[in-house]
Design an enzyme around this catalytic site. Structure first.
Site, PDB file in Angstrom:
ATOM      1  N   LYS A 135       0.628  -1.109   0.035  1.00 10.56           N
ATOM      2  CA  LYS A 135      -0.060   0.128  -0.027  1.00 10.56           C
ATOM      3  C   LYS A 135       0.891   1.410  -0.050  1.00 10.56           C
ATOM      4  O   LYS A 135       0.569   2.190  -0.729  1.00 10.56           O
ATOM      5  CB  LYS A 135      -0.905   0.055   1.149  1.00 10.56           C
ATOM      6  CG  LYS A 135      -1.392   1.498   1.570  1.00 10.56           C
ATOM      7  CD  LYS A 135      -2.322   1.424   2.646  1.00 10.56           C
ATOM      8  CE  LYS A 135      -1.707   1.990   3.944  1.00 10.56           C
ATOM      9  NZ  LYS A 135      -1.329   3.358   4.026  1.00 10.56           N
ATOM     10  N   ASN A 136       1.960   1.207   0.661  1.00  9.02           N
ATOM     11  CA  ASN A 136       2.690   2.450   1.163  1.00  9.02           C
ATOM     12  C   ASN A 136       3.623   2.675   0.120  1.00  9.02           C
ATOM     13  O   ASN A 136       4.349   3.859  -0.304  1.00  9.02           O
ATOM     14  CB  ASN A 136       3.345   2.611   2.417  1.00  9.02           C
ATOM     15  CG  ASN A 136       2.412   2.838   3.555  1.00  9.02           C
ATOM     16  OD1 ASN A 136       1.070   3.360   3.254  1.00  9.02           O
ATOM     17  ND2 ASN A 136       2.542   2.222   4.764  1.00  9.02           N
ATOM     18  N   ARG A 190      -3.478  10.022   3.672  1.00  7.24           N
ATOM     19  CA  ARG A 190      -2.534  10.929   4.238  1.00  7.24           C
ATOM     20  C   ARG A 190      -1.456  11.127   3.124  1.00  7.24           C
ATOM     21  O   ARG A 190      -0.450  12.016   2.997  1.00  7.24           O
ATOM     22  CB  ARG A 190      -1.626   9.871   5.296  1.00  7.24           C
ATOM     23  CG  ARG A 190      -0.263  10.147   5.757  1.00  7.24           C
ATOM     24  CD  ARG A 190      -0.304  11.410   6.710  1.00  7.24           C
ATOM     25  NE  ARG A 190       1.177  11.653   7.137  1.00  7.24           N
ATOM     26  CZ  ARG A 190       1.544  12.826   7.809  1.00  7.24           C
ATOM     27  NH1 ARG A 190       0.516  13.401   7.988  1.00  7.24           N
ATOM     28  NH2 ARG A 190       2.703  12.889   8.107  1.00  7.24           N
ATOM     29  N   CYS A 232      -4.926   8.423   8.996  1.00  5.31           N
ATOM     30  CA  CYS A 232      -5.123   7.920  10.320  1.00  5.31           C
ATOM     31  C   CYS A 232      -5.097   8.849  11.420  1.00  5.31           C
ATOM     32  O   CYS A 232      -4.074   9.588  11.499  1.00  5.31           O
ATOM     33  CB  CYS A 232      -4.179   6.657  10.713  1.00  5.31           C
ATOM     34  SG  CYS A 232      -4.780   5.562   9.591  1.00  5.31           S
ATOM     35  N   ARG A 261       1.252  14.095  13.319  1.00  8.15           N
ATOM     36  CA  ARG A 261       1.616  13.780  11.973  1.00  8.15           C
ATOM     37  C   ARG A 261       1.962  15.164  11.014  1.00  8.15           C
ATOM     38  O   ARG A 261       1.329  15.504   9.878  1.00  8.15           O
ATOM     39  CB  ARG A 261       0.739  12.977  11.121  1.00  8.15           C
ATOM     40  CG  ARG A 261       0.377  11.816  12.041  1.00  8.15           C
ATOM     41  CD  ARG A 261      -0.262  10.661  11.167  1.00  8.15           C
ATOM     42  NE  ARG A 261       0.499  10.083  10.359  1.00  8.15           N
ATOM     43  CZ  ARG A 261       0.082   9.098   9.389  1.00  8.15           C
ATOM     44  NH1 ARG A 261      -1.221   8.709   9.264  1.00  8.15           N
ATOM     45  NH2 ARG A 261       0.864   8.400   8.609  1.00  8.15           N
ATOM     46  N   ILE A 291       4.154  17.887   8.484  1.00  6.60           N
ATOM     47  CA  ILE A 291       4.897  17.674   7.275  1.00  6.60           C
ATOM     48  C   ILE A 291       5.832  18.495   7.147  1.00  6.60           C
ATOM     49  O   ILE A 291       6.309  19.060   6.196  1.00  6.60           O
ATOM     50  CB  ILE A 291       3.863  17.451   5.949  1.00  6.60           C
ATOM     51  CG1 ILE A 291       3.094  18.817   6.029  1.00  6.60           C
ATOM     52  CG2 ILE A 291       2.989  16.388   6.133  1.00  6.60           C
ATOM     53  CD1 ILE A 291       2.551  19.247   4.594  1.00  6.60           C
ATOM     54  N   ASP A 306       3.548  -0.237  12.063  1.00  5.52           N
ATOM     55  CA  ASP A 306       2.235  -0.642  11.488  1.00  5.52           C
ATOM     56  C   ASP A 306       1.673  -1.998  11.871  1.00  5.52           C
ATOM     57  O   ASP A 306       0.762  -2.306  11.659  1.00  5.52           O
ATOM     58  CB  ASP A 306       2.007  -0.299   9.843  1.00  5.52           C
ATOM     59  CG  ASP A 306       2.308   1.163   9.574  1.00  5.52           C
ATOM     60  OD1 ASP A 306       2.928   1.395   8.205  1.00  5.52           O
ATOM     61  OD2 ASP A 306       2.306   1.807  10.204  1.00  5.52           O
ATOM     62  N   ARG A 335      -9.039   0.682   3.250  1.00  5.39           N
ATOM     63  CA  ARG A 335      -8.094   1.665   2.740  1.00  5.39           C
ATOM     64  C   ARG A 335      -6.674   0.814   2.509  1.00  5.39           C
ATOM     65  O   ARG A 335      -5.740   1.351   1.754  1.00  5.39           O
ATOM     66  CB  ARG A 335      -7.884   2.872   3.730  1.00  5.39           C
ATOM     67  CG  ARG A 335      -8.769   3.886   3.630  1.00  5.39           C
ATOM     68  CD  ARG A 335      -8.239   5.109   4.536  1.00  5.39           C
ATOM     69  NE  ARG A 335      -6.828   5.387   4.322  1.00  5.39           N
ATOM     70  CZ  ARG A 335      -6.099   5.812   5.121  1.00  5.39           C
ATOM     71  NH1 ARG A 335      -6.130   5.571   6.444  1.00  5.39           N
ATOM     72  NH2 ARG A 335      -4.759   5.952   4.726  1.00  5.39           N
TER      73      ARG A 335
HETATM   74  C1  EPZ Z   1       4.492   6.499   6.480  1.00 11.32           C
HETATM   75  O1  EPZ Z   1       3.842   7.508   7.238  1.00 11.32           O
HETATM   76  C2  EPZ Z   1       3.366   5.505   6.504  1.00 11.32           C
HETATM   77  N1  EPZ Z   1       2.360   6.041   5.660  1.00 11.32           N
HETATM   78  C3  EPZ Z   1       2.693   4.898   7.648  1.00 11.32           C
HETATM   79  O2  EPZ Z   1       2.048   4.011   7.414  1.00 11.32           O
HETATM   80  C4  EPZ Z   1       3.957   4.581   8.494  1.00 11.32           C
HETATM   81  O3  EPZ Z   1       3.571   4.272   9.736  1.00 11.32           O
HETATM   82  C5  EPZ Z   1       5.097   5.706   8.394  1.00 11.32           C
HETATM   83  O4  EPZ Z   1       5.580   6.002   7.440  1.00 11.32           O
HETATM   84  C6  EPZ Z   1       6.195   5.161   9.359  1.00 11.32           C
HETATM   85  O5  EPZ Z   1       6.757   3.812   8.726  1.00 11.32           O
HETATM   86  C7  EPZ Z   1       2.480   5.967   4.214  1.00 11.32           C
HETATM   87  O6  EPZ Z   1       3.547   5.717   3.653  1.00 11.32           O
HETATM   88  C8  EPZ Z   1       1.249   6.750   3.491  1.00 11.32           C
HETATM   89  P1  EPZ Z   1       6.901   9.383   8.964  1.00 11.32           P
HETATM   90  P2  EPZ Z   1       4.623   9.025   7.307  1.00 11.32           P
HETATM   91  O7  EPZ Z   1       7.057  10.666   8.038  1.00 11.32           O
HETATM   92  O8  EPZ Z   1       5.211   9.175   6.140  1.00 11.32           O
HETATM   93  C9  EPZ Z   1       6.959  12.525  12.459  1.00 11.32           C
HETATM   94  C10 EPZ Z   1      -0.143   2.934   7.716  1.00 11.32           C
HETATM   95  O9  EPZ Z   1      -0.878   2.351   8.384  1.00 11.32           O
HETATM   96  N2  EPZ Z   1       7.112  13.650  11.539  1.00 11.32           N
HETATM   97  O10 EPZ Z   1       7.938   8.324   8.729  1.00 11.32           O
HETATM   98  O11 EPZ Z   1       3.646  10.133   7.627  1.00 11.32           O
HETATM   99  C11 EPZ Z   1       5.644  11.889  12.464  1.00 11.32           C
HETATM  100  O12 EPZ Z   1       4.716  12.737  12.934  1.00 11.32           O
HETATM  101  C12 EPZ Z   1       0.446   4.251   7.924  1.00 11.32           C
HETATM  102  O13 EPZ Z   1       0.060   2.228   6.544  1.00 11.32           O
HETATM  103  C13 EPZ Z   1       7.436  14.886  11.555  1.00 11.32           C
HETATM  104  O14 EPZ Z   1       7.641  15.345  12.751  1.00 11.32           O
HETATM  105  O15 EPZ Z   1       5.466   8.517   8.353  1.00 11.32           O
HETATM  106  C14 EPZ Z   1       5.881  10.532  13.170  1.00 11.32           C
HETATM  107  O16 EPZ Z   1       5.722  10.820  14.421  1.00 11.32           O
HETATM  108  C15 EPZ Z   1       0.231   4.699   9.178  1.00 11.32           C
HETATM  109  N3  EPZ Z   1       7.590  15.853  10.634  1.00 11.32           N
HETATM  110  C16 EPZ Z   1       7.173  10.220  12.399  1.00 11.32           C
HETATM  111  O17 EPZ Z   1       7.856  11.380  12.182  1.00 11.32           O
HETATM  112  C17 EPZ Z   1       7.398  15.326   9.376  1.00 11.32           C
HETATM  113  O18 EPZ Z   1       7.745  16.284   8.362  1.00 11.32           O
HETATM  114  C18 EPZ Z   1       7.531   9.382  11.424  1.00 11.32           C
HETATM  115  O19 EPZ Z   1       6.619   9.847  10.425  1.00 11.32           O
HETATM  116  C19 EPZ Z   1       7.397  14.116   9.103  1.00 11.32           C
HETATM  117  C20 EPZ Z   1       7.066  13.209  10.060  1.00 11.32           C
END
Ligand code: EPZ
Length: 436
Positions: free
Chosen positions: A22-23, A93, A117, A122, A124, A305, A397
């Site tokens: 998915k991701n 997301r 979710c 979360r 960016i 996840d 999803r």
């Molecule tokens: C991806 O989310 C996945 N989603 C998530 O899967 C997964 O849990 C996550 O990576 C970690 O492996 C998709 O790929 C669509 P991160 P993402 O940026 O990219 C913080 C599922 O169930 N952060 O690695 O949003 C954030 O808050 C979903 O399939 C910032 O602070 O994850 C989190 O605490 C849920 N600033 C941590 O970093 C930013 O600019 C990791 O987030 C970005 C992230």
């Protein structure tokens, strides 16, 4: 929206083919808009997020064919850099990847803030930090992020957090920039390599994906390409854990065992038998799981996840387990629902202390997000009696053909229209839940 009705207590047995990740799908689909012409993506999972993304690309002017049989063809010749409908963008997301792809190709992007979710803030900020470092100005206008640049110049970027999304999004924005971008403290998830493979097939020059340093040498333009995405190790992990929770014996086909290493290691630690070779992993669990500790971390650590389904397994363990959530500040919304099924779990900050019980009992529960739903389905399959899971739209999803796949390995699962009373009508219940 229909609910899922599960009659638990049946060990899962048989073979199961795992779908595309998915991701990865939600990153490679937007990546196709970076090249005029028709790209072809294969092995896409039949899930809600892919359908939503296909609709969004059409709204941006792309002509699409599919997805059908896992294949999607995208002609991005006429794509415009704005026009992504806010209500569609907010459904997922990963809509944030539109920013990197559109900014990279058009030096302009206007996209609503993402949805997804409810598992914490979360933000960016790391994505936007990368865009600004490349020379873009980024602002927020009525809930939409607007990113624009006269030109994008390669530079050195150090991520404050090894963010999966930021790593991919900055890669998308940098592939057509002038000069070289060095991105450090990158996330290393397998699907980052998948996206880089597609971009390089389109003519980009990305090296180091899958390590913590990625170099992107900018090129003039990208051409359409064909790419088959990697299998979904989170789907595989979910079914492996559900198999263990039901003391079953299931072989997962079309997987990359290496991508599951951390999950397989933890299952083995809990006493589950995990065999692997080539492109399959076999999971069998004759006995009650042992209590273990789990800490979720970015890849190659234990994936966050897979944590919610893992909690359903450990709820049945012979002892006290501890799960520490190392990625999100709040990812325990599924605990309250698990408690309705007889678990004994105490949440303390970013940790959950799980006192194993002999058995769970079925109950009406609600899935508030994708992986919470996976947790409750796994618990329902292991529980004695009937579990009714509402909020199925969240689960769809990320898990393709969920009931069909589970029924093919012996689960007694079906769905009812919202509010349909299945309590009193045994006939209805037997008919809909398949063979006893
Ligand atoms: C991806 O989310 C996945 N989603 C998530 O899967 C997964 O849990 C996550 O990576 C970690 O492996 C998709 O790929 C669509 P991160 P993402 O940026 O990219 C913080 C599922 O169930 N952060 O690695 O949003 C954030 O808050 C979903 O399939 C910032 O602070 O994850 C989190 O605490 C849920 N600033 C941590 O970093 C930013 O600019 C990791 O987030 C970005 C992230």
């Amino acid at each position: 929206m229909a609910d899922l009705l599960i009659r638990g207590g049946n060990p899962l047995n048989g073979d199961l083919i795992i779908g595309g990740r998915k991701n990865s799908a939600v990153a490679v689909v937007p990546a196709t808009i970076m090249a005029a012409g028709t790209s072809t993506l294969e092995n896409l999972p039949a899930i809600g997020d892919v359908s939503t993304y296909t609709e969004i690309l059409q709204q941006l002017g792309a002509r699409v064919e599919g997805p059908s049989g896992g294949t999607l063809r995208v002609d991005a010749s006429r794509v415009r850099p704005d026009g992504a409908p806010m209500e569609m963008v907010k459904r997922i997301r990963a809509s944030y990847y539109l920013l990197g792809a559109l900014l990279g190709r058009f030096h302009y992007a206007r996209v609503g803030l993402p949805g997804g979710c409810d598992i914490g803030q979360r933000p960016i900020d790391q994505h936007l930090k990368g865009f600004r470092a490349l020379g873009a100005t980024v602002s927020l206008d009525h809930g939409e992020v607007v990113a624009e640049a006269d030109e994008l110049i390669g530079t050195h970027i150090y991520l404050d957090i090894a963010s999966v999304g930021a790593t991919i999004n900055i890669m998308l924005a940098a592939v057509l920039a002038k000069g070289t971008t060095v991105l450090e403290n990158c996330a290393k998830e397998p699907h980052i390599v998948d996206v880089a493979s597609l971009l390089n097939a389109m003519g980009a020059r990305v090296v180091g994906a899958g390590t913590d340093t990625i170099k992107i040498h900018g090129v003039e333009e990208l051409k359409p390409a064909r790419h088959a995405i990697i299998p979904d190790e989170i789907e595989a992990a979910t079914y492996a854990i559900a198999t263990a929770a039901t003391r079953g014996d299931v072989t997962l086909l079309n997987v990359v065992p290496k991508h599951l290493d951390s999950v397989s290691a933890k299952l083995r630690e809990a006493g589950v038998i995990v065999e692997e070779n080539g492109d399959w992993v076999r999971v069998s669990a004759p006995d009650r799981p042992r209590a273990i500790t789990v800490k979720t971390l970015p890849y190659p650590g234990f994936p966050t996840d897979a944590m919610p389904p893992m909690m359903a397994l450990l709820a049945l363990s012979s002892g006290t387990s501890v799960i520490s959530e190392g990625v999100y500040e709040s990812r325990f919304k599924h605990v309250d629902e698990l408690q309705r099924m007889g678990t004994k779990i105490r949440v303390e900050g970013r940790s959950a202390v799980i006192e194993g019980v002999e058995e769970l009992h079925g109950a009406p529960v609600h899935a508030s997000n994708l992986r919470a739903g996976a947790c409750l389905v796994a618990a329902g399959l292991a529980a004695q009696g009937e579990t009714r899971v509402s909020g199925v739209q969240h689960v769809e999803r990320g898990y393709e053909h969920l009931e069909d796949k589970l029924r093919s390995i012996g689960a007694r699962i079906s769905r009812y229209p919202d509010g349909a009373d299945s309590r009193g009508d045994d006939e209805l219940r037997v008919v809909n839940l398949g063979p006893a």
